[in-house]
Design a protein around this motif. Sequence first.
Motif, PDB file in Angstrom:
ATOM      1  N   SER A   1      35.043 -33.706  19.400  1.00  0.00           N
ATOM      2  CA  SER A   1      34.020 -34.030  20.395  1.00  0.00           C
ATOM      3  C   SER A   1      33.660 -32.841  21.283  1.00  0.00           C
TER       4      SER A   1
ATOM      5  N   GLY B   1      33.835 -36.755  15.291  1.00  0.00           N
ATOM      6  CA  GLY B   1      35.264 -36.644  14.986  1.00  0.00           C
ATOM      7  C   GLY B   1      35.641 -37.517  13.804  1.00  0.00           C
ATOM      8  N   ASP B   2      35.116 -38.753  13.781  1.00  0.00           N
ATOM      9  CA  ASP B   2      35.454 -39.660  12.689  1.00  0.00           C
ATOM     10  C   ASP B   2      34.825 -39.209  11.387  1.00  0.00           C
TER      11      ASP B   2
ATOM     12  N   GLN C   1      27.548 -46.487  23.236  1.00  0.00           N
ATOM     13  CA  GLN C   1      27.071 -45.111  23.080  1.00  0.00           C
ATOM     14  C   GLN C   1      25.559 -45.052  23.285  1.00  0.00           C
TER      15      GLN C   1
ATOM     16  N   ALA D   1      28.453 -37.054  19.604  1.00  0.00           N
ATOM     17  CA  ALA D   1      29.761 -36.769  20.174  1.00  0.00           C
ATOM     18  C   ALA D   1      30.728 -37.907  19.875  1.00  0.00           C
ATOM     19  N   GLY D   2      30.201 -39.133  19.828  1.00  0.00           N
ATOM     20  CA  GLY D   2      31.077 -40.273  19.603  1.00  0.00           C
ATOM     21  C   GLY D   2      31.578 -40.365  18.177  1.00  0.00           C
TER      22      GLY D   2
ATOM     23  N   GLU E   1      22.789 -37.202  21.152  1.00  0.00           N
ATOM     24  CA  GLU E   1      23.964 -36.537  21.700  1.00  0.00           C
ATOM     25  C   GLU E   1      25.141 -37.480  21.837  1.00  0.00           C
ATOM     26  N   ALA E   2      24.874 -38.657  22.403  1.00  0.00           N
ATOM     27  CA  ALA E   2      25.953 -39.614  22.627  1.00  0.00           C
ATOM     28  C   ALA E   2      26.547 -40.072  21.304  1.00  0.00           C
TER      29      ALA E   2
END
Lengths: 328, 411
Positions: A297, A267-268, A7, A263-264, A259-260
């Motif tokens: 995401s 969700g978790d 990431q 977004a990564g 950002e990376a």
Amino acid sequence: MDVFLQQVVNGVTLGAVYAVVALGYTMVYGIIQLINFAHGEVVMIGAMVAFSVISALAPSGLPPLAVVLLGTGFAIPVCMLVGYSMERLAYRPLRRAPRLAPLITAIGISIILQHLALMIWSRNILAFPQILGTTTYFVGGAAITNVQIAIIAICVALMGGLAALVYRTRLGTAMRATAQNPQVAGLMGIDINRVIAATFVIGAALAAVAGVLYGTYYGIAQYTMGSVLGLKAFSAAVLGGIGNIPGAMLGGVLLGVVEALGAGYIGDVSDLCRYGWIAALMDVRCADGGHFILFGSEYQDVFAFLVLILVLVLRPSGLLGERVGERA
Amino acid sequence: MQRTWLALALSATAVALAGCGEQAPAPKPEAKAEAPKAPPPPPSIEIKIGHAGPLTGGIAHLGKDNENGAQLAIDEANEAKLKIEGKDAKFVLLKEDDQADPKQGTTVAQKLVDAKVNGVVGHLNSGVTIPASALYNQAGIPMISGSATNPKLTEQGFKNVFRVVGRDDQQGPAIASYLAAERKPKLVAVIDDATAYGEGIANEVEKTLTAAKIKVLPREKGTDKTTDWKAILTKLRGRKPDAIFYGGMDATGGPLIKQGKELGIKAVFSFGDGACTDKMTELAGPAAEGLLCSQAGIPPQAASRKFLDAYKKKFNVAPILYAPFTYDAANLLIEAMKKANSAEPSKYLPELQKLSFSGATGPISFDDRGDRKDAEITIFTMKGGKIEPIAVVKGGKTFGYEEFLKTMGGG
């Protein structure tokens, strides 16, 4: 761990492009305190011109690298011309007008450029010819392609070149003098109109390169691509402290990484089933390894603007900006 | 010298003209001889069938293809000299251009209704067919589309609306069952673009996979404008899925598969019809090779031999896309009229509903909504930059493409 590293690699690549675009915003702001909202469209024009040149030359049998370089070679002067005309027609006549006026013309220029591109290149998503073969290397579990390495290297070189220009040359000295006080700089014999025009032209050249890099990295170009990219680069410039050149570089790379990672991991992190006591409340959804994700995401684009808001609220002068309040 | 040339040219023209003159009148005596015999005893009946599709604009070639399919069916029916209500039936195809535009679609639909057509084949696009179907419904005219795949078309409760092609929401289960049966993944990641289409097809895929006891990762979402999929793909790479399904269009699907391969993801990438195009190679380059995707219906070259030969003979080109379906649609109308012995819509409509017909695209019958029972979905793979059919899913069963061609050749 390799996910995290990956990431970061993704984020740094994207962030390097943001940084180069952010430089255009920050240079112009530093010198005339104007947010040039049409800057994102210059990036788009760069990508589009390069697309046309590369598509035309791709079947010619020239070496792929030469074709891409030629595409960039065409995009840079076109964008410089766009940058110069923009300054000459839309901003210079309004230099003494209230600050809101050039902001509005900036938006106007942005719309005009977008629609020009729409007329020339259609509203379709254009596929960049995939002539540069992609090779993937694995470093500590993270994949990095030759294109990514080239993007990072080019961006670093551009940033270094710009720093040298601003801090080591006569033009750079004139730019810094104009930024400090245009009247006094004028009295010292600096042609401030020329210096300002040069600033726009340099920013536009950087934007052209960024457009080509973005286009070859993702393989696509569209007439709307400039607006979100421009806004994110603007956020990066604000994050680093607008008007501050090293700040734009730092802000761009940081924003890409944020950002990376955002977004990564959003969700978790927002999966309610990870939190014992909430999961217990809603045992049906979470039973048997289920998930209840609040924010997925698809919120990827939100992070740049979340950062923008946080910076404006908590530290309006940005990371490297001086505390001048008024200016930012 | 010049004079001789002129004379030669003149005489040649004269011969040519004479030739034309000779050819034209020749059939006339025959027609004359036939004419007095035929008309008086059995009165003839003219049956008008409307066809509407785009004949101008970007997909005009597909509209013409559809029209040719219907025309072939009409011509064959005329050659067969059918009798309806005891009269000689003469079928006419009224051809309209809807320009693939919903507004123009309703205009031409009204035109066909005013012309009192007995049935309609069309339209081509779902977006055009849906508003037009309301007009045919008001007029009570049966309508069969050979290419509109949007589920909404037959969900409006119109009794006169049918389609002979599969629905978008049959695609999800089809590609998922193909994946499950042929690639046997243990873990699948599903991504969608947060549009009605993408989310819909992704939901269907997930349902089918879960039913087949295959583990599905929590849904990942982009938007229909996403260009950077790396964050999502990196996260997925950490979970090591065996297959990835994306519900979305080629414009976002191309970058997705390109970035996935760049990250070194080994999973099989699969898509719905939105990303089942040759453009995927343009967008993703060699990374697109080996992807799986689905399209409603069957490729035209899989239609029956008899249809393909007749089409080729008549139009001198091969059918492009949906021609076998419009051919079947027109034949279904004619068959129902034959069964009911009437071209009156209210009389033959009930026959159409319970018809069981063997067409160029295989056996056809309709369910209560007017959808084709057991419609085929074709699975494609990317090979050498072109999508190639590899299997056909029909009624939950998967047939290899070659095997399917054989069954079609037999029928």
